[in-house]
Motif scaffolding. Structure first.
Motif, PDB file in Angstrom:
ATOM      1  N   SER A  67       1.387   4.016  -3.070  1.00  0.00           N
ATOM      2  CA  SER A  67       1.080   5.443  -2.907  1.00  0.00           C
ATOM      3  C   SER A  67       2.225   6.324  -3.389  1.00  0.00           C
ATOM      4  O   SER A  67       2.012   7.478  -3.760  1.00  0.00           O
TER       5      SER A  67
ATOM      6  N   ALA B 235      10.220   6.921   1.905  1.00  0.00           N
ATOM      7  CA  ALA B 235      10.246   5.670   2.670  1.00  0.00           C
ATOM      8  C   ALA B 235      10.755   4.530   1.800  1.00  0.00           C
ATOM      9  O   ALA B 235      11.522   3.682   2.271  1.00  0.00           O
TER      10      ALA B 235
ATOM     11  N   TYR C  16       1.522  12.313   1.010  1.00  0.00           N
ATOM     12  CA  TYR C  16       1.720  10.875   1.188  1.00  0.00           C
ATOM     13  C   TYR C  16       2.520  10.266   0.046  1.00  0.00           C
ATOM     14  O   TYR C  16       3.242   9.293   0.235  1.00  0.00           O
TER      15      TYR C  16
ATOM     16  N   GLY D 201       6.120  11.179   0.749  1.00  0.00           N
ATOM     17  CA  GLY D 201       6.498  10.406   1.951  1.00  0.00           C
ATOM     18  C   GLY D 201       6.753   8.960   1.594  1.00  0.00           C
ATOM     19  O   GLY D 201       7.736   8.361   2.031  1.00  0.00           O
ATOM     20  N   GLY D 202       5.867   8.398   0.768  1.00  0.00           N
ATOM     21  CA  GLY D 202       6.037   7.020   0.354  1.00  0.00           C
ATOM     22  C   GLY D 202       7.316   6.826  -0.444  1.00  0.00           C
ATOM     23  O   GLY D 202       8.034   5.840  -0.270  1.00  0.00           O
TER      24      GLY D 202
ATOM     25  N   VAL E  27       9.114   3.849   8.571  1.00  0.00           N
ATOM     26  CA  VAL E  27       8.486   3.276   7.376  1.00  0.00           C
ATOM     27  C   VAL E  27       7.307   2.401   7.793  1.00  0.00           C
ATOM     28  O   VAL E  27       6.232   2.447   7.183  1.00  0.00           O
TER      29      VAL E  27
ATOM     30  N   VAL F  78       5.030  13.796   5.802  1.00  0.00           N
ATOM     31  CA  VAL F  78       3.725  13.166   5.990  1.00  0.00           C
ATOM     32  C   VAL F  78       2.862  13.956   6.976  1.00  0.00           C
ATOM     33  O   VAL F  78       1.709  14.261   6.698  1.00  0.00           O
TER      34      VAL F  78
ATOM     35  N   LEU G 282       4.432   4.680   8.715  1.00  0.00           N
ATOM     36  CA  LEU G 282       3.787   5.247   7.519  1.00  0.00           C
ATOM     37  C   LEU G 282       2.967   4.184   6.800  1.00  0.00           C
ATOM     38  O   LEU G 282       1.824   4.423   6.399  1.00  0.00           O
TER      39      LEU G 282
ATOM     40  N   GLN H 195      -1.122   4.240   6.210  1.00  0.00           N
ATOM     41  CA  GLN H 195      -1.765   4.182   4.896  1.00  0.00           C
ATOM     42  C   GLN H 195      -2.689   2.978   4.795  1.00  0.00           C
ATOM     43  O   GLN H 195      -3.760   3.055   4.197  1.00  0.00           O
TER      44      GLN H 195
ATOM     45  N   ILE I 291      10.743  12.074   6.332  1.00  0.00           N
ATOM     46  CA  ILE I 291       9.500  11.326   6.066  1.00  0.00           C
ATOM     47  C   ILE I 291       8.402  11.804   7.009  1.00  0.00           C
ATOM     48  O   ILE I 291       7.297  12.138   6.586  1.00  0.00           O
TER      49      ILE I 291
ATOM     50  N   ILE J 126       0.824  -1.208   0.000  1.00  0.00           N
ATOM     51  CA  ILE J 126       0.000   0.000   0.000  1.00  0.00           C
ATOM     52  C   ILE J 126       0.857   1.256   0.000  1.00  0.00           C
ATOM     53  O   ILE J 126       0.628   2.190  -0.764  1.00  0.00           O
ATOM     54  N   PHE J 127       1.907   1.264   0.827  1.00  0.00           N
ATOM     55  CA  PHE J 127       2.697   2.500   0.854  1.00  0.00           C
ATOM     56  C   PHE J 127       3.562   2.634  -0.399  1.00  0.00           C
ATOM     57  O   PHE J 127       3.756   3.735  -0.918  1.00  0.00           O
TER      58      PHE J 127
END
Lengths: 284, 289
Positions: free
Chosen positions: A30, A255, A248, A251-252, B128, A242, B131, B135, A238, A26-27
């Motif tokens: 994104s 990350a 996001y 940020g993603g 991480v 965020v 985050l 999400q 990060i 998911i991240f």
């Protein structure tokens, strides 16, 4: 009856795998969508954030700063942790236990509290500055808050305890008799270190250092507090991107860059370890 | 023992090799570096001080004043942190111990891959993880209308995710040294599977179990990045409360509550020393990562 052990492995594996895969996918997904501001993101799948990251000197500098402070923290942590680990591993008295306890306690205490102590210690009118001023070593108070030295010190406090624990187990695998043998044959103390202790510990130390480096790369709390908005490492950026900017996508991306660098370092350490094992430099 | 005369003592001190002096000096420096912040926090918490020079070390006006000023938000944050850490360590047991048993004792192929998956959360930087979970919770909320970010359950799930690998790591380490003949003996003497596990296996692997639980607890109890991203205003864990306190408005009562946490950690460690011994705590930590 034999299948039992495979069966009990299934539920934990399912849970871990689902959480791992879901959260990471998911991240990562994104990170491929453009930020439109106020936390909303575009609908088109594109590499815009990655392109931005690798073309913007600010982001590249943050990446470089993260690597350089982590590297410095790793070197200084090793310089402190190895002698302590050696001392404790070779000392089997009550005192050895007390020394070990000191390290273990500091490992288990939340890093925020330690950073708190550092703040007081190095504050402008704290006792270190006052002492150095009064004996004339410095002519104006110095600070470690908001500069690279401070971040390195903070990261060291984060990794040092683990470092000692890690290296302690490395030193323990080396029989003391090897050192004694070298000494009996007339090697000086320095020579024993150079020719016996260091070569035998090297594989463990290399693997351990990469682990410490990784910890520093991912460290948030100490880097955020001691960087104080002036020094950014990837984890700090990060959080900022965020929480404060609600971007996001970016940020993603940050990350993802952090995650990939950490994984690459892990692979490198595995590769190094395998190479050393093949050359029979590791006993374990 | 004969008392040393002054010249004799001098000779004895002089005969210590320089390298040894350097070595011990360096180690002492390292210890000061490690422990100074904790001593300073504890020391400064005892300083009463006026409004403007509240934080001072060494303390000059000794008093327990700040201990009576610990705000209710700290106690709330502490109890949240404590409950969260305790529950996530307990749940990490429920998942980690079976996983470790399965990893060590099953004979399936691809064990190293499974082990890597189970231990992966330890390698992911916590920010991480924070985050990613945030999400994931958003997406889950969008799909079902049930938003768990900012809730106890949301925090617990993320802390559990990070804690499980520690339990697996330490329990795998003790299981690998486990002598299977002990179990065979119990079984052949007529003990049931469960009885064998409770009376033979579990006591032997207990050091690893304690150590893993302690790690899971401490990782959860000290975490800032995950909890920060997943908590809601007015519902924060103790380290996050401290973090905001250091960044924004500073209340010296923080020193007092931090000192209580330091002593709590000290007490936990002494208990561990009594229960399993410190070396066992470290030995079972041998294969972190």
């Amino acid at each position: 009856m034999k299948a039992r052990w495979e069966l009990i492995l299934i539920p934990p594996l399912l849970l871990s795998f689902m959480l791992l895969a879901a959260s990471q996918i998911i991240f990562l997904r994104s990170s491929f969508y453009r930020d439109l501001g106020y936390g909303s993101s575009g609908t088109e799948f594109e590499f815009v954030n990655y392109i931005k990251f690798f073309n913007d000197s600010f982001y590249l500098k943050v990446l470089w700063d993260t690597v350089s402070v982590s590297f410095l923290a790793m070197v200084f942590t090793l310089a402190f942790a190895f002698p302590i680990a050696y001392l404790i591993a070779r000392m089997w008295s009550k005192w050895g236990m007390v020394l070990l306890a000191g390290i273990v306690v500091s490992t288990f205490i939340a890093i925020v509290i330690k950073v708190f102590g550092l703040f007081i210690m190095f504050s402008r009118n704290g006792f270190i500055n006052q002492t150095l001023l009064s004996i004339g070593l410095i002519d104006k108070p110095f600070t470690i808050i908001g500069n690279e030295a401070g971040v390195v010190v903070g990261l060291m406090h984060f990794t040092l305890g683990f470092g000692v624990v890690l290296l302690f187990s490395v030193v323990q695998t080396i029989p003391r008799s090897l050192e004694e043998a070298a000494q009996i044959f007339g090697a000086s103390r320095w020579r024993v270190w150079y020719r016996v202790i260091i070569p035998l510990c090297l594989p463990g130390v290399v693997a351990g250092s990469l682990m410490l480096f990784n910890m520093s790369m991912g460290a948030f709390t100490s880097a955020a507090l001691l960087g104080d908005g002036r020094i950014y490492t990837l984890p700090v950026l990060i959080q900022r991107v965020v929480v404060m900017e609600a971007k996001y996508g970016m940020g993603g991306t940050l990350a993802a860059v952090l995650l990939v660098s950490v994984l690459l370092i892990n692979l490198l350490s595995l590769y190094l370890l395998l190479g050393l094992r093949r050359r029979r430099l590791v006993i374990a | 023992m004969k008392k040393l005369q002054r010249p004799e003592l001098l000779i004895r001190v002089m005969s210590i090799p320089v390298s040894r002096i350097l070595f011990y000096g360096w180690c002492s420096l390292a210890y000061i570096f490690v422990l100074a912040p904790l001593v300073i926090v504890a020391g400064a918490s005892l300083h009463r001080g006026s409004r403007y020079t509240v934080v001072q070390f060494p303390p000059t006006e000794l008093s327990l004043y700040w201990y009576s000023q610990i705000p209710a938000t700290h106690w709330e944050a502490l109890s949240l942190s404590f409950g969260l850490a305790l529950l996530s360590a307990a749940l990490a047991y429920c998942i980690g111990i079976p996983a470790a048993l399965g990893l060590v004792r099953s004979s399936i192929r691809g064990k190293s891959l499974l082990s890597a998956i189970l231990r992966a959360p330890m390698q992911i930087p916590t920010i991480v993880t924070g985050l990613a979970f945030l999400q994931m919770y958003y997406l889950f909320g969008d799909l079902t209308g049930l938003y768990i970010n900012g809730s106890f359950f949301g925090l617990l799930l993320a802390h559990l995710f990070v804690g499980i690998p520690y339990v697996i790591g330490t329990v795998v380490a003790v299981l690998q040294r486990f002598d299977n003949r002990l179990e065979e003996a119990a079984l052949s003497l007529g003990a049931s599977r469960w009885r064998t596990f409770y009376r033979v296996t579990l006591p032997v692997i207990m050091p690893g179990v304690y150590a893993g639980g302690l790690y899971a607890f401490m990782v959860s109890f000290g975490d800032v990045p995950i909890s920060m991203l997943l908590s809601a205003p007015g519902f924060v864990t103790y380290p996050v409360e401290l973090f905001y306190g250091l960044e924004n408005d500073f209340n010296p009562a923080v020193l007092a509550s931090s000192t209580l946490v330091i002593f709590l950690s000290l007490a936990v460690m002494l208990a561990m020393q009594k229960l399993i011994g410190l070396e066992n705590l470290l030995r079972s930590d041998g294969n972190r990562g």
